[in-house]
Scaffold this motif. Structure first.
Motif, PDB file in Angstrom:
ATOM      1  N   LEU A   1      17.569  -9.910   9.371  1.00  0.00           N
ATOM      2  CA  LEU A   1      17.461 -11.213  10.027  1.00  0.00           C
ATOM      3  C   LEU A   1      16.171 -11.306  10.842  1.00  0.00           C
ATOM      4  N   GLY A   2      15.820 -10.208  11.512  1.00  0.00           N
ATOM      5  CA  GLY A   2      14.577 -10.197  12.274  1.00  0.00           C
ATOM      6  C   GLY A   2      13.361 -10.408  11.391  1.00  0.00           C
ATOM      7  N   ALA A   3      13.368  -9.796  10.206  1.00  0.00           N
ATOM      8  CA  ALA A   3      12.255  -9.979   9.279  1.00  0.00           C
ATOM      9  C   ALA A   3      12.114 -11.435   8.869  1.00  0.00           C
ATOM     10  N   LEU A   4      13.227 -12.072   8.545  1.00  0.00           N
ATOM     11  CA  LEU A   4      13.185 -13.487   8.154  1.00  0.00           C
ATOM     12  C   LEU A   4      12.657 -14.356   9.289  1.00  0.00           C
ATOM     13  N   GLY A   5      13.175 -14.114  10.494  1.00  0.00           N
ATOM     14  CA  GLY A   5      12.750 -14.922  11.628  1.00  0.00           C
ATOM     15  C   GLY A   5      11.307 -14.684  12.021  1.00  0.00           C
ATOM     16  N   LEU A   6      10.863 -13.417  11.998  1.00  0.00           N
ATOM     17  CA  LEU A   6       9.506 -13.110  12.419  1.00  0.00           C
ATOM     18  C   LEU A   6       8.461 -13.518  11.395  1.00  0.00           C
ATOM     19  N   ILE A   7       8.813 -13.508  10.106  1.00  0.00           N
ATOM     20  CA  ILE A   7       7.885 -14.040   9.107  1.00  0.00           C
ATOM     21  C   ILE A   7       7.578 -15.490   9.431  1.00  0.00           C
ATOM     22  N   ALA A   8       8.633 -16.257   9.653  1.00  0.00           N
ATOM     23  CA  ALA A   8       8.465 -17.689   9.885  1.00  0.00           C
ATOM     24  C   ALA A   8       7.804 -17.953  11.237  1.00  0.00           C
TER      25      ALA A   8
ATOM     26  N   ALA B   1      14.257 -25.231   9.356  1.00  0.00           N
ATOM     27  CA  ALA B   1      13.975 -25.441   7.936  1.00  0.00           C
ATOM     28  C   ALA B   1      13.719 -26.908   7.626  1.00  0.00           C
ATOM     29  N   VAL B   2      14.584 -27.781   8.126  1.00  0.00           N
ATOM     30  CA  VAL B   2      14.448 -29.218   7.864  1.00  0.00           C
ATOM     31  C   VAL B   2      13.192 -29.773   8.531  1.00  0.00           C
ATOM     32  N   SER B   3      12.924 -29.362   9.756  1.00  0.00           N
ATOM     33  CA  SER B   3      11.768 -29.873  10.496  1.00  0.00           C
ATOM     34  C   SER B   3      10.453 -29.467   9.837  1.00  0.00           C
TER      35      SER B   3
ATOM     36  N   LEU C   1       0.862 -13.165   2.454  1.00  0.00           N
ATOM     37  CA  LEU C   1       1.561 -13.992   1.477  1.00  0.00           C
ATOM     38  C   LEU C   1       1.115 -15.447   1.593  1.00  0.00           C
ATOM     39  N   ILE C   2       1.108 -15.953   2.822  1.00  0.00           N
ATOM     40  CA  ILE C   2       0.684 -17.334   3.047  1.00  0.00           C
ATOM     41  C   ILE C   2      -0.794 -17.497   2.715  1.00  0.00           C
TER      42      ILE C   2
ATOM     43  N   ALA D   1       5.159 -23.736   3.376  1.00  0.00           N
ATOM     44  CA  ALA D   1       6.502 -24.074   2.895  1.00  0.00           C
ATOM     45  C   ALA D   1       7.415 -22.853   2.939  1.00  0.00           C
ATOM     46  N   THR D   2       6.822 -21.644   2.969  1.00  0.00           N
ATOM     47  CA  THR D   2       7.635 -20.433   3.082  1.00  0.00           C
ATOM     48  C   THR D   2       8.392 -20.396   4.410  1.00  0.00           C
ATOM     49  N   VAL D   3       7.840 -21.042   5.447  1.00  0.00           N
ATOM     50  CA  VAL D   3       8.539 -21.101   6.740  1.00  0.00           C
ATOM     51  C   VAL D   3       9.883 -21.799   6.576  1.00  0.00           C
ATOM     52  N   SER D   4       9.847 -22.934   5.868  1.00  0.00           N
ATOM     53  CA  SER D   4      11.084 -23.675   5.621  1.00  0.00           C
ATOM     54  C   SER D   4      12.039 -22.860   4.752  1.00  0.00           C
TER      55      SER D   4
END
Length: 382
Positions: free
Chosen positions: A211-218, A280-282, A345-346, A360-363
């Protein structure tokens, strides 16, 4: 108030100041990502590699951060790593050699990651002493620092103050504040010499790390690329583009200062799932509409969405292991692996398609976090 409680209260404010300074220093870097790109004449991919260098330094450090903080204590580790971070900030624009930039970025990653673990370990100990939620408030100071740092950067850019002058000034002030705050932090040793080294996370720590990886990437993508997106994709002036970082950080700060109150009343799974869905929506709306003012509002909503992801995860990690620094370091190491992979990646997507598509990867990652949070955090909430 007895002397012991007075000491703890002063230490609490000292750690809050350390979080604030960390936010200011990181924002000062984020505001000048376009400056770095122009100064070194870099393309998106080369810029992403420079950010990757910081990620490599961060992840390499995090494999031993728990051990180092255990040996030195959070206070001494924060003083050393915070000083190194400030020094690197001052050196960012000191030459035109790309190799020199890469070297500075590696050390910058080392300093920021160890500083992060040190002050989070101190915050975790203070939260446990208090017996109530404090972590979101500490991270709110980081976001407040980010807002102040980005706002000041925008103001200085509008008055044509040079990037090198700004970075050196922030480094000097930051180092002074880190030293002053360190003088009143608790002088406790978090663990012994033979504990806190890196290990592959298992069980709850592994779930928290993912979960930390997903959140910190974004979250890292917002810090590293939002200003450049405003300037390059939406043709905003540099001073206005810097407000992207300020908007994101201000919203994060506001949400984090209220986060401890919310965490006392809402389960981690529900809080993270709803927050990530908002992000994600924002973010999707920002990229689809493509208007500067809409982007500032959207970045603020993304900040609200990501505000309590890291505080919730680090607070949970600090309680999993007897050594708070160890638990935080293990989860942070997995998280920073994600943050390390995010910028290149971005950058690669931006180089071969567009920065809009890259962001768009953030979303996407926020959406995955929203779906995964209920199952992964159920054990932490139990």
């Amino acid at each position: 108030m007895n002397p012991d409680s007075t000491t703890v209260a002063r230490a609490t404010w000292a750690v809050r100041l350390q979080f604030f300074v960390a936010g200011v220093l990181f924002a000062s870097f984020g505001v000048h990502v376009p400056t770095i790109k122009l100064h070194y004449a870099l393309g998106e991919q080369a810029l992403a590699i420079a950010m990757l260098a910081a990620g490599v330094g961060a992840v390499a450090t995090l494999t031993q951060a728990g051990r180092w903080v255990g040996r030195l204590g959070a206070r001494r580790a924060a003083l050393l790593s915070g000083g190194a971070t400030a020094l690197c900030l001052a050196l960012l624009l000191s030459s035109h050699a790309y190799a020199g930039l890469l070297a500075v970025m590696v050390v910058f990653g080392v300093g920021t990651s160890l500083f992060d673990v040190s002050i989070n370990a101190a915050a975790g100990e203070l939260e446990q002493r208090a017996g109530r939620s404090l972590m979101s408030g500490f991270h709110g100071m980081f976001s407040l620092g980010g807002m102040v740092g980005a706002g000041l950067g925008s103001l200085l850019l509008s008055h044509e103050v040079g990037g090198a002058t700004h970075l050196v000034a922030m480094a000097v002030l930051g180092a002074a504040a880190i030293g002053g705050a360190g003088a009143v932090m608790l002088r406790t040793i978090a663990g012994s010499d033979d504990k806190g080294g890196f290990e592959l996370p298992r069980g709850l720590l592994a779930l928290l790390g993912v979960l930390g990886a997903l959140g910190l990437i974004a979250e890292g993508a917002m810090y590293d690329w939002s200003v450049l997106y405003m300037k390059q994709e939406l043709a905003s002036e540099a001073s206005f583009a810097a407000l992207a970082y300020a908007s994101f950080s201000a919203a994060m700060a506001a949400a984090r200062f209220g986060g401890d109150w919310i965490r006392e009343r809402v389960s981690p799974a529900v809080l993270m799932s709803g927050s990530a869905a908002l992000a994600a929506v924002s973010m999707a709306a920002v990229l689809l509409i493509g208007h500067p003012m809409v982007a500032l509002v959207g970045f603020a909503l993304v900040g609200l969405g990501f505000a309590n992801v890291v505080p919730v995860l680090f607070s949970a990690a600090a309680k999993v292991d007897a050594n708070p620094a160890h638990g935080i370091a293990v989860v942070a190491s997995v998280g920073y692996l994600g943050m390390m992979a995010g910028p290149p990646l971005i950058g690669i997507i931006a180089e071969h398609a567009s920065l809009t598509l890259g962001l768009a990867t953030v979303s996407l990652f926020a959406g995955i976090l929203a779906v995964a949070a209920p199952r992964a955090l159920r054990p932490a909430a139990a």
